[in-house]
Design a protein around this motif. Structure first.
Motif, PDB file in Angstrom:
ATOM      1  N   GLN A 285      54.410  73.386  65.198  1.00  0.00           N
ATOM      2  CA  GLN A 285      53.292  73.566  64.254  1.00  0.00           C
ATOM      3  C   GLN A 285      52.136  74.241  64.975  1.00  0.00           C
ATOM      4  OE1 GLN A 285      52.319  70.288  61.822  1.00  0.00           O
ATOM      5  NE2 GLN A 285      54.411  69.639  61.533  1.00  0.00           N
ATOM      6  N   TYR A 286      52.281  75.558  65.156  1.00  0.00           N
ATOM      7  CA  TYR A 286      51.359  76.251  66.034  1.00  0.00           C
ATOM      8  C   TYR A 286      49.966  76.424  65.450  1.00  0.00           C
ATOM      9  CZ  TYR A 286      55.664  77.209  68.452  1.00  0.00           C
ATOM     10  OH  TYR A 286      56.847  77.064  69.092  1.00  0.00           O
ATOM     11  N   TYR A 287      49.867  76.594  64.124  1.00  0.00           N
ATOM     12  CA  TYR A 287      48.532  76.806  63.534  1.00  0.00           C
ATOM     13  C   TYR A 287      47.641  75.604  63.844  1.00  0.00           C
ATOM     14  CZ  TYR A 287      50.904  80.243  60.480  1.00  0.00           C
ATOM     15  OH  TYR A 287      51.630  81.279  59.981  1.00  0.00           O
ATOM     16  N   ASP A 288      48.174  74.400  63.610  1.00  0.00           N
ATOM     17  CA  ASP A 288      47.377  73.196  63.842  1.00  0.00           C
ATOM     18  C   ASP A 288      47.224  72.927  65.331  1.00  0.00           C
ATOM     19  OD1 ASP A 288      47.070  72.801  61.168  1.00  0.00           O
ATOM     20  OD2 ASP A 288      48.788  71.462  60.976  1.00  0.00           O
ATOM     21  N   ALA A 289      48.298  73.175  66.094  1.00  0.00           N
ATOM     22  CA  ALA A 289      48.244  72.927  67.538  1.00  0.00           C
ATOM     23  C   ALA A 289      47.080  73.680  68.152  1.00  0.00           C
ATOM     24  CB  ALA A 289      49.551  73.358  68.182  1.00  0.00           C
ATOM     25  N   MET A 290      46.971  74.954  67.797  1.00  0.00           N
ATOM     26  CA  MET A 290      45.930  75.786  68.392  1.00  0.00           C
ATOM     27  C   MET A 290      44.545  75.301  67.972  1.00  0.00           C
ATOM     28  SD  MET A 290      45.815  78.211  70.502  1.00  0.00           S
ATOM     29  CE  MET A 290      44.483  79.210  71.155  1.00  0.00           C
ATOM     30  N   ARG A 291      44.450  74.767  66.756  1.00  0.00           N
ATOM     31  CA  ARG A 291      43.148  74.240  66.294  1.00  0.00           C
ATOM     32  C   ARG A 291      42.718  73.072  67.182  1.00  0.00           C
ATOM     33  NH1 ARG A 291      42.313  70.314  62.219  1.00  0.00           N
ATOM     34  NH2 ARG A 291      44.343  70.744  61.309  1.00  0.00           N
TER      35      ARG A 291
ATOM     36  N   ILE B 280      52.384  83.635  67.223  1.00  0.00           N
ATOM     37  CA  ILE B 280      53.405  82.712  67.718  1.00  0.00           C
ATOM     38  C   ILE B 280      54.267  82.246  66.543  1.00  0.00           C
ATOM     39  CG2 ILE B 280      53.816  80.500  68.850  1.00  0.00           C
ATOM     40  CD1 ILE B 280      51.299  80.924  70.450  1.00  0.00           C
TER      41      ILE B 280
ATOM     42  N   TRP C 206      38.983  72.595  59.854  1.00  0.00           N
ATOM     43  CA  TRP C 206      37.964  72.843  60.875  1.00  0.00           C
ATOM     44  C   TRP C 206      36.624  72.211  60.543  1.00  0.00           C
ATOM     45  CZ3 TRP C 206      38.516  75.464  65.527  1.00  0.00           C
ATOM     46  CH2 TRP C 206      39.757  76.103  65.733  1.00  0.00           C
TER      47      TRP C 206
ATOM     48  N   MET D  79      48.598  79.789  75.234  1.00  0.00           N
ATOM     49  CA  MET D  79      48.894  80.118  73.842  1.00  0.00           C
ATOM     50  C   MET D  79      48.455  81.550  73.526  1.00  0.00           C
ATOM     51  SD  MET D  79      50.120  77.393  72.051  1.00  0.00           S
ATOM     52  CE  MET D  79      49.464  77.065  70.420  1.00  0.00           C
ATOM     53  N   GLN D  80      47.283  81.922  74.026  1.00  0.00           N
ATOM     54  CA  GLN D  80      46.782  83.270  73.740  1.00  0.00           C
ATOM     55  C   GLN D  80      47.697  84.334  74.316  1.00  0.00           C
ATOM     56  OE1 GLN D  80      42.818  82.809  75.266  1.00  0.00           O
ATOM     57  NE2 GLN D  80      41.923  82.623  73.224  1.00  0.00           N
TER      58      GLN D  80
ATOM     59  N   GLU E 287      41.794  74.268  70.664  1.00  0.00           N
ATOM     60  CA  GLU E 287      40.502  74.967  70.616  1.00  0.00           C
ATOM     61  C   GLU E 287      39.350  73.963  70.531  1.00  0.00           C
ATOM     62  OE1 GLU E 287      38.857  78.676  70.847  1.00  0.00           O
ATOM     63  OE2 GLU E 287      40.879  78.643  70.032  1.00  0.00           O
ATOM     64  N   ILE E 288      39.543  72.913  69.726  1.00  0.00           N
ATOM     65  CA  ILE E 288      38.491  71.898  69.585  1.00  0.00           C
ATOM     66  C   ILE E 288      38.335  71.110  70.885  1.00  0.00           C
ATOM     67  CG2 ILE E 288      37.887  69.734  68.401  1.00  0.00           C
ATOM     68  CD1 ILE E 288      38.930  70.999  65.831  1.00  0.00           C
TER      69      ILE E 288
ATOM     70  N   GLN F  44      39.254  64.680  63.695  1.00  0.00           N
ATOM     71  CA  GLN F  44      38.400  64.813  64.879  1.00  0.00           C
ATOM     72  C   GLN F  44      37.022  64.241  64.644  1.00  0.00           C
ATOM     73  OE1 GLN F  44      38.950  67.333  62.929  1.00  0.00           O
ATOM     74  NE2 GLN F  44      40.779  68.324  63.707  1.00  0.00           N
TER      75      GLN F  44
ATOM     76  N   ALA G  95      45.827  83.730  68.068  1.00  0.00           N
ATOM     77  CA  ALA G  95      46.900  83.326  68.986  1.00  0.00           C
ATOM     78  C   ALA G  95      48.044  82.669  68.233  1.00  0.00           C
ATOM     79  CB  ALA G  95      46.351  82.374  70.047  1.00  0.00           C
ATOM     80  N   SER G  96      47.712  81.755  67.299  1.00  0.00           N
ATOM     81  CA  SER G  96      48.777  80.957  66.689  1.00  0.00           C
ATOM     82  C   SER G  96      49.558  81.722  65.617  1.00  0.00           C
ATOM     83  CB  SER G  96      48.218  79.660  66.115  1.00  0.00           C
ATOM     84  OG  SER G  96      47.240  79.912  65.148  1.00  0.00           O
TER      85      SER G  96
ATOM     86  N   ASP H 220      49.440  74.040  58.759  1.00  0.00           N
ATOM     87  CA  ASP H 220      50.886  74.150  58.907  1.00  0.00           C
ATOM     88  C   ASP H 220      51.617  73.573  57.699  1.00  0.00           C
ATOM     89  OD1 ASP H 220      52.120  75.320  61.332  1.00  0.00           O
ATOM     90  OD2 ASP H 220      50.614  74.100  62.319  1.00  0.00           O
TER      91      ASP H 220
ATOM     92  N   SER I 286      41.567  81.014  67.505  1.00  0.00           N
ATOM     93  CA  SER I 286      42.710  80.135  67.249  1.00  0.00           C
ATOM     94  C   SER I 286      43.786  80.837  66.432  1.00  0.00           C
ATOM     95  CB  SER I 286      42.205  78.886  66.520  1.00  0.00           C
ATOM     96  OG  SER I 286      43.259  78.233  65.894  1.00  0.00           O
TER      97      SER I 286
ATOM     98  N   LYS J 128      44.924  76.732  76.367  1.00  0.00           N
ATOM     99  CA  LYS J 128      44.471  77.712  75.384  1.00  0.00           C
ATOM    100  C   LYS J 128      44.892  79.121  75.801  1.00  0.00           C
ATOM    101  CE  LYS J 128      40.096  79.609  73.763  1.00  0.00           C
ATOM    102  NZ  LYS J 128      38.640  79.396  73.734  1.00  0.00           N
TER     103      LYS J 128
ATOM    104  N   MET K   1      35.607  80.672  67.003  1.00  0.00           N
ATOM    105  CA  MET K   1      36.648  79.707  67.370  1.00  0.00           C
ATOM    106  C   MET K   1      37.859  79.808  66.458  1.00  0.00           C
ATOM    107  SD  MET K   1      34.684  76.221  68.219  1.00  0.00           S
ATOM    108  CE  MET K   1      36.096  75.151  68.221  1.00  0.00           C
TER     109      MET K   1
ATOM    110  N   TYR L 199      36.272  73.055  73.039  1.00  0.00           N
ATOM    111  CA  TYR L 199      34.895  73.065  72.544  1.00  0.00           C
ATOM    112  C   TYR L 199      34.172  71.788  72.951  1.00  0.00           C
ATOM    113  CZ  TYR L 199      31.072  73.195  69.147  1.00  0.00           C
ATOM    114  OH  TYR L 199      29.856  73.181  68.547  1.00  0.00           O
TER     115      TYR L 199
ATOM    116  N   GLN M 210      38.129  63.314  58.486  1.00  0.00           N
ATOM    117  CA  GLN M 210      38.905  64.234  59.314  1.00  0.00           C
ATOM    118  C   GLN M 210      39.307  63.599  60.634  1.00  0.00           C
ATOM    119  OE1 GLN M 210      37.007  67.919  59.871  1.00  0.00           O
ATOM    120  NE2 GLN M 210      37.857  68.775  58.022  1.00  0.00           N
TER     121      GLN M 210
END
Lengths: 208, 302
Positions: A133-139, B247, B223, A161-162, A142-143, A40, B243-244, B161, B240, A158, B236, A146, A38
């Motif tokens: 690509q907001y789904y991944d951007a927010m991930r 959007i 994740w 975006m919220q 968020e990380i 990260q 919010a996303s 995405d 996430s 963060k 978390m 963290y 992965q």
């Protein structure tokens, strides 16, 4: 160094057995097998290292009645690997500011896994959100939060975006309301007109 | 399909709620005619939304009339009278039901393989009847798009995405089918955005189950160990997605604004777009199941 008890999520009064159990649970959760390949991974490896260090520290402390940890600064704990790629991240920020997202993405993608810490996650998140690509951007954002909870910049991103997410549907909700022809609206419009007039030297409402 | 695309009934006007349930009944009836009485069991909110969007885009003026129905023999209910768009929707719904069965057959291992296997002869038969009502290569087009998605999933794609966009492509294609020019592109925008959102909801809904059974899940893939906490969505992931996902819906909101505002179904579509979908997301993130309204939406609650 973080407080080792805080890292394992247990009170200082925990028994040896509880310490061992907490360590085992966390170690299982953060075992490298769980996130092989992965993006990260480096950030996660850092966490695993921290868990190991915390456990060792507690073991040592309890075995020898050794030195106590009095919860030192938490902010600095990740500086070790944010500094590793600092120069290239600065370059990424510059490229983003100039709007050269593709070039920035190239640097981000070619960052060696060992340097992919909080800042890398944050920048990756920014780039993805510019790409829609907001789904991944927010991930990633968020990380980043963290991995480095004290960083204002990541937290601000963060929250932005919220707020944007929470705004969705407002057009609809305000459109279906009766409109702004209520008493408050009328008064504030009058006051606004008066203020504007006074700015230009005139006066709309004589008494104020 | 999934049932996430539904209105927030409490926010519908009484007349809108009646028209929505009339459309739901009309689609159910059309399914009976187009693909056989049994196919009415696969009636879904998602395709009711599809029908509403298509009726608006085609500028159709549906006729409402009270009719009797075997599921509710006691009273006559307001129903949309037979319409070519409803027949077309019914056929697509059958084709998708069969594609979904194939997908489940490919995914499942061991005992749970039984369920889709038993369903297969039924969905295959309704899909065969539906094929006569659809453009000749529709099935192949659907399969091709699902295969592209399945390939990504098999490769363990960590980007929600990317996978969601592939599902969005499929719905975009379905929404635009048989339309042309500007209407096709508007339909495709709506379908794409809805598809992405539905895929996200489905992924979040199945996360715990998929992880337990060792199946691919796009959220788990992205994740890793942070996805679950105590066997449920971690805070978390929730923060996430909450919010996303909205959007991601902005594009859908913009598309909905381009629909004919004078059409009877436009307020209903807007309710779904702005309120219904976020409500579904909220349900999924809280791990709640949708409340049953007894088959027909709205009526019982009013």
């Amino acid at each position: 160094m973080k407080d080792p008890y805080q890292v394992l999520g247990i009170p200082r009064s925990a028994s040896d057995e509880e310490v061992k159990r907490a360590y085992r649970n966390l170690a299982r959760k953060w075992h490298p097998d769980n996130y092989a390949g992965q993006a990260q991974a480096a950030g996660y490896e850092e966490i695993m290292k921290e868990i190991n260090e915390a456990y060792d520290a507690i073991q040592k402390e309890r075995a020898g009645g050794g030195r106590e940890y009095s919860g030192g600064g938490t902010q600095s704990s990740y500086s070790s690997y944010t500094s590793a790629g600092t120069t290239s991240f600065e370059q990424v920020r510059r490229l983003i500011a100039e709007g050269r997202y593709a070039d920035a993405k190239l640097i981000i993608d070619s960052t060696p896994p060992a340097d992919r810490g909080a800042e890398w996650n944050y920048l990756m998140g920014c780039l993805l959100s510019y790409a829609g690509q907001y789904y991944d951007a927010m991930r990633y954002i968020e990380i980043a939060c963290y991995l480095d909870p004290a960083n204002e910049e990541y937290r601000e991103a963060k929250m932005r975006m919220q707020r944007r997410g929470a705004d969705y549907g407002n057009v609809y909700r305000t459109n279906t309301d009766a409109g702004d022809c209520d008493v408050c609206g009328t008064c504030s419009t009058l006051i606004c007109c008066d203020t504007c007039c006074e700015c230009m030297g005139g006066d709309l409402i004589r008494c104020c | 399909m999934f049932g996430y695309v539904r209105p927030l009934v409490a926010e519908l006007k009484v007349s809108e709620a009646e028209r929505y349930s009339a459309l739901y009944c009309g689609l159910c009836r059309a399914m009976g005619h187009a693909t056989g009485q049994l196919s009415r069991l696969t009636l879904s909110y998602d395709f009711t939304f599809f029908a509403a969007v298509r009726l608006i885009l085609e500028g159709a003026a549906p006729v409402f009339a009270p009719m009797r129905c075997p599921a509710h023999p006691a009273s006559r209910r307001l129903t949309v009278e037979p319409h070519p768009t409803l027949t077309f929707t019914a056929a697509l719904s059958a084709a998708m039901a069969d594609a979904k069965t194939d997908d489940d057959l490919a995914d499942e291992r061991g005992f749970s393989w039984m369920k889709p296997a038993l369903r297969k002869p039924f969905t295959a038969s309704i899909s065969r009847r539906a094929a006569k009502l659809l453009p000749p290569d529709t099935d192949a087009q659907i399969e091709q798009r699902l295969a592209r998605l399945a390939e990504k999933e098999r490769a363990g794609c960590p980007s929600l995405d990317e996978t969601a966009s592939l599902f969005g492509d499929l719905l975009g294609f379905l929404f635009a089918l048989r339309l042309d020019g500007e209407r096709a592109s508007l339909a495709s925008r709506i379908g794409t955005a809805v598809g992405k959102f539905v895929y996200l909801c489905d992924a979040a809904d199945d996360l715990a189950d998929d992880v337990r059974r060792g199946r691919y899940n796009p959220i788990a893939a992205g994740w890793g160990p942070l996805a679950l906490e105590d066997g449920r969505l971690s805070p978390m992931v929730k923060s996430s997605l909450s919010a996303s996902a909205p959007i991601g819906l902005e594009a859908l909101g913009e598309a909905a604004e381009d629909l004919d505002p004078a059409h009877v179904f436009t307020p209903i579509v807007k309710n779904i777009v702005y309120l219904g979908l976020p409500a579904s997301l909220g349900r999924v993130l809280d791990g709640r199941k949708a409340e049953k309204t007894g088959g027909m939406p709205g009526k019982e609650r009013l």
